[in-house]
Design a protein around this motif. Structure first.
Motif, PDB file in Angstrom:
ATOM      1  N   LEU A  21       1.053  -1.294  -0.225  1.00  0.00           N
ATOM      2  CA  LEU A  21      -0.121   0.059  -0.143  1.00  0.00           C
ATOM      3  C   LEU A  21       1.626   0.730  -0.146  1.00  0.00           C
ATOM      4  O   LEU A  21      -0.170   2.402  -0.131  1.00  0.00           O
ATOM      5  N   HIS A  22       1.890   0.962   0.999  1.00  0.00           N
ATOM      6  CA  HIS A  22       2.651   1.540   0.346  1.00  0.00           C
ATOM      7  C   HIS A  22       3.284   2.728  -0.381  1.00  0.00           C
ATOM      8  O   HIS A  22       3.173   4.208  -0.489  1.00  0.00           O
ATOM      9  N   MET A  23       3.164   1.762  -0.891  1.00  0.00           N
ATOM     10  CA  MET A  23       4.771   1.840  -2.356  1.00  0.00           C
ATOM     11  C   MET A  23       3.982   2.699  -3.671  1.00  0.00           C
ATOM     12  O   MET A  23       3.475   2.893  -4.441  1.00  0.00           O
ATOM     13  N   ASN A  24       1.988   2.721  -3.474  1.00  0.00           N
ATOM     14  CA  ASN A  24       0.698   2.990  -4.169  1.00  0.00           C
ATOM     15  C   ASN A  24       0.268   3.432  -3.709  1.00  0.00           C
ATOM     16  O   ASN A  24      -1.098   2.976  -3.642  1.00  0.00           O
ATOM     17  N   PRO A  25       0.843   4.433  -3.143  1.00  0.00           N
ATOM     18  CA  PRO A  25      -0.445   5.766  -2.634  1.00  0.00           C
ATOM     19  C   PRO A  25      -1.532   6.194  -3.516  1.00  0.00           C
ATOM     20  O   PRO A  25      -1.258   6.297  -4.530  1.00  0.00           O
ATOM     21  N   GLU A  26      -2.935   6.178  -2.955  1.00  0.00           N
ATOM     22  CA  GLU A  26      -3.811   6.886  -3.876  1.00  0.00           C
ATOM     23  C   GLU A  26      -4.480   8.152  -2.921  1.00  0.00           C
ATOM     24  O   GLU A  26      -4.959   7.942  -2.032  1.00  0.00           O
ATOM     25  N   GLY A  90      13.430   7.190   1.727  1.00  0.00           N
ATOM     26  CA  GLY A  90      13.970   7.034   0.605  1.00  0.00           C
ATOM     27  C   GLY A  90      14.400   4.789   1.250  1.00  0.00           C
ATOM     28  O   GLY A  90      14.925   4.387   0.725  1.00  0.00           O
ATOM     29  N   ALA A  91      13.057   4.301   1.796  1.00  0.00           N
ATOM     30  CA  ALA A  91      12.911   3.261   1.711  1.00  0.00           C
ATOM     31  C   ALA A  91      12.599   2.584   0.824  1.00  0.00           C
ATOM     32  O   ALA A  91      12.193   3.716  -0.174  1.00  0.00           O
ATOM     33  N   PRO A  92      13.193   1.254   0.869  1.00  0.00           N
ATOM     34  CA  PRO A  92      13.099   1.184   0.079  1.00  0.00           C
ATOM     35  C   PRO A  92      11.694   1.014  -0.657  1.00  0.00           C
ATOM     36  O   PRO A  92      11.938   0.481  -1.839  1.00  0.00           O
ATOM     37  N   TYR A  93      10.245   0.255  -0.046  1.00  0.00           N
ATOM     38  CA  TYR A  93       9.063   0.428  -0.854  1.00  0.00           C
ATOM     39  C   TYR A  93       8.487   1.984  -0.592  1.00  0.00           C
ATOM     40  O   TYR A  93       7.209   1.921  -0.454  1.00  0.00           O
ATOM     41  N   ALA A  94       9.588   2.971  -0.158  1.00  0.00           N
ATOM     42  CA  ALA A  94       8.729   3.866  -1.195  1.00  0.00           C
ATOM     43  C   ALA A  94       7.775   4.192  -2.055  1.00  0.00           C
ATOM     44  O   ALA A  94       8.166   3.476  -2.851  1.00  0.00           O
ATOM     45  N   SER A  95       6.445   5.594  -1.901  1.00  0.00           N
ATOM     46  CA  SER A  95       6.196   5.248  -2.819  1.00  0.00           C
ATOM     47  C   SER A  95       6.158   5.596  -4.194  1.00  0.00           C
ATOM     48  O   SER A  95       7.796   5.894  -4.529  1.00  0.00           O
ATOM     49  N   ASP A 365       7.214   7.600   8.276  1.00  0.00           N
ATOM     50  CA  ASP A 365       6.758   6.535   8.071  1.00  0.00           C
ATOM     51  C   ASP A 365       5.661   5.472   8.932  1.00  0.00           C
ATOM     52  O   ASP A 365       6.198   6.023  10.222  1.00  0.00           O
ATOM     53  N   PHE A 366       5.388   5.013   8.518  1.00  0.00           N
ATOM     54  CA  PHE A 366       4.200   4.062   9.855  1.00  0.00           C
ATOM     55  C   PHE A 366       5.345   2.825  10.350  1.00  0.00           C
ATOM     56  O   PHE A 366       6.181   2.408   9.294  1.00  0.00           O
ATOM     57  N   ASN A 367       5.157   2.689  11.673  1.00  0.00           N
ATOM     58  CA  ASN A 367       6.709   1.614  11.883  1.00  0.00           C
ATOM     59  C   ASN A 367       5.307   0.762  11.908  1.00  0.00           C
ATOM     60  O   ASN A 367       4.640   0.229  12.720  1.00  0.00           O
TER      61      ASN A 367
END
Ligand SMILES: [Zn+2]
Ligand SMILES: [Zn+2]
Length: 389
Positions: A21-26, A90-95, A365-367
């Protein structure tokens, strides 16, 4: 006292779900992919009924307990939308969509409720019906109101409704809650002053809107300092001014926009009424016309006393009494859950997100460590509120 055992085996999968979900924000109501993922996951979990498109893109899941002697129904609500922010974690799963970001943790809220729904659909160890509510457009779009107007509480007449928001810098494994008004009403105002434009060297032939704006900027602040009981809270922030586009021309019109936040509906009414009077009359005093467009967005978020205690009790079972704080500070930020609390008794609790950037910050970021705590809170709350006899 600790997270519930069932969560341990689910956490890896839920973390993966959250990061997807984090990678695909809407944004707002355009949460079609997110809503579809949620609906798919609910169906896969064996939830009895899954309703999509409630309030445009909201999703409702219905889970019947083993017993239904109680005939009771409780609603658990999460929000699904992201924000128009350029992510800097900079997270690997960033938007993967520049300019859209889950900067309020709604990816986590959705995941925690989904985790609970999966467990509840499997165990069914409660007496009554649980409605899981996944709403769109929390961030300024009144998605909760859209779901209510689409019959949320008439189709599923909940006896109680609960929500949870993460809280940066409250340690993971801790909760905080308070009864009464916890978050502010959110209103938008637009002031237009219409004067008469002309040559900057011939002001006597014009009605210059700029000094009127100056007078208004000062005057509106007296609404909170002179018209309001000093024990009450409110803020009026005028945040934009637009007028003119040449250094030697007095403009004809001027517009200002801003926001009003309060913690009591009576204060809100007073400020709206006084603003109206002030804008019209101050402009008139200078020979101009002043108009106010006042748009009410979110009401004051008021936690109901009894349901606040019940929510705290569930959190205490999960986290231990010493880790549930009953003195959650009030803020003048707004929350769309207020619409649901105006219909059905309930409460919103905050769960610690650990050290992190603040909500709506590009490095927030959500933990994922919170997932176990949040999901456990939901299932414990259900077990306590709908006990099997
Ligand atoms: Zn937010
Ligand atoms: Zn939020």
């Amino acid at each position: 006292m600790a997270v519930e055992n069932w969560v341990a085996k689910e956490v890896a999968e839920l973390t993966e779900f959250r990061r997807d979900l984090h990678m695909n924000p809407e944004l707002l109501y355009d949460v079609t992919r997110t809503a579809q993922k949620v609906a798919e996951a609910l169906r896969a979990a064996g939830v009895d009924e899954v309703h999509e498109g409630v309030g445009q893109t909201g999703v409702v899941g219905v889970i019947q307990g083993q017993g239904n002697g109680s005939g009771r129904m409780i609603g658990l609500r999460a929000d699904m939308d992201a924000l128009p922010i350029i992510e800097e974690t900079g997270a690997p799963y960033a938007s993967q969509t520049p300019g859209k970001m889950h900067a309020c943790g709604h990816d986590g809220h959705t995941t925690m409720l989904l985790g609970a729904a999966r467990h509840l659909a499997e165990s069914r160890a409660f007496d009554g019906t649980v409605i899981v509510i996944f709403q769109p457009a929390e961030e300024g779009g009144a998605g909760a109101r859209a779901m209510i107007e689409d019959g949320l509480f008439t189709r599923w007449p909940c006896d109680e409704v609960y929500a949870m928001h993460n809280r940066p810098n409250l340690p993971v494994g801790q909760f905080t809650i308070n009864s009464g008004p916890i978050m502010g009403s959110v209103d938008e105002l637009k002031i237009t002053i219409t004067g008469r434009g002309g040559h900057a060297a011939r002001p006597e032939q014009t009605i210059d809107p700029l000094p009127i704006a100056g007078a208004l900027l000062q005057a509106v602040q007296t609404l909170t300092s002179r018209n309001m009981d000093p024990i009450d809270s409110a803020v009026i922030s005028l945040c934009t001014i637009q007028a003119g586009n040449a250094f030697n021309v007095i403009p004809q019109d001027l517009t200002m926009t801003g926001t009003v936040r309060t913690l009591r509906e009576e204060v809100r009414d007073m400020i709206e009424m006084r603003l109206e009077t002030m804008v019209g009359n101050i402009a008139a005093a200078y020979g101009a016309v002043g108009t106010l467009e006042y748009t009410r967005h979110y009401p004051v978020t008021v936690n109901h006393e009894r349901e606040t205690e019940l929510a705290a009790m569930a959190a205490q079972e999960v986290a231990g009494i010493e880790n549930v704080h009953l003195d959650m500070p009030q803020t003048l930020g707004g929350e769309d859950f207020s619409f649901m609390l105006n219909e059905v008794p309930g409460a919103m609790i905050n769960v610690g997100n650990g050290p992190s950037a603040g909500l709506h910050h590009p490095r927030y970021d959500f933990n994922d460590e919170v997932i176990a705590w949040g999901s456990s809170y939901w299932t414990t709350l259900v077990r306590q509120r709908l006990p099997l006899t």
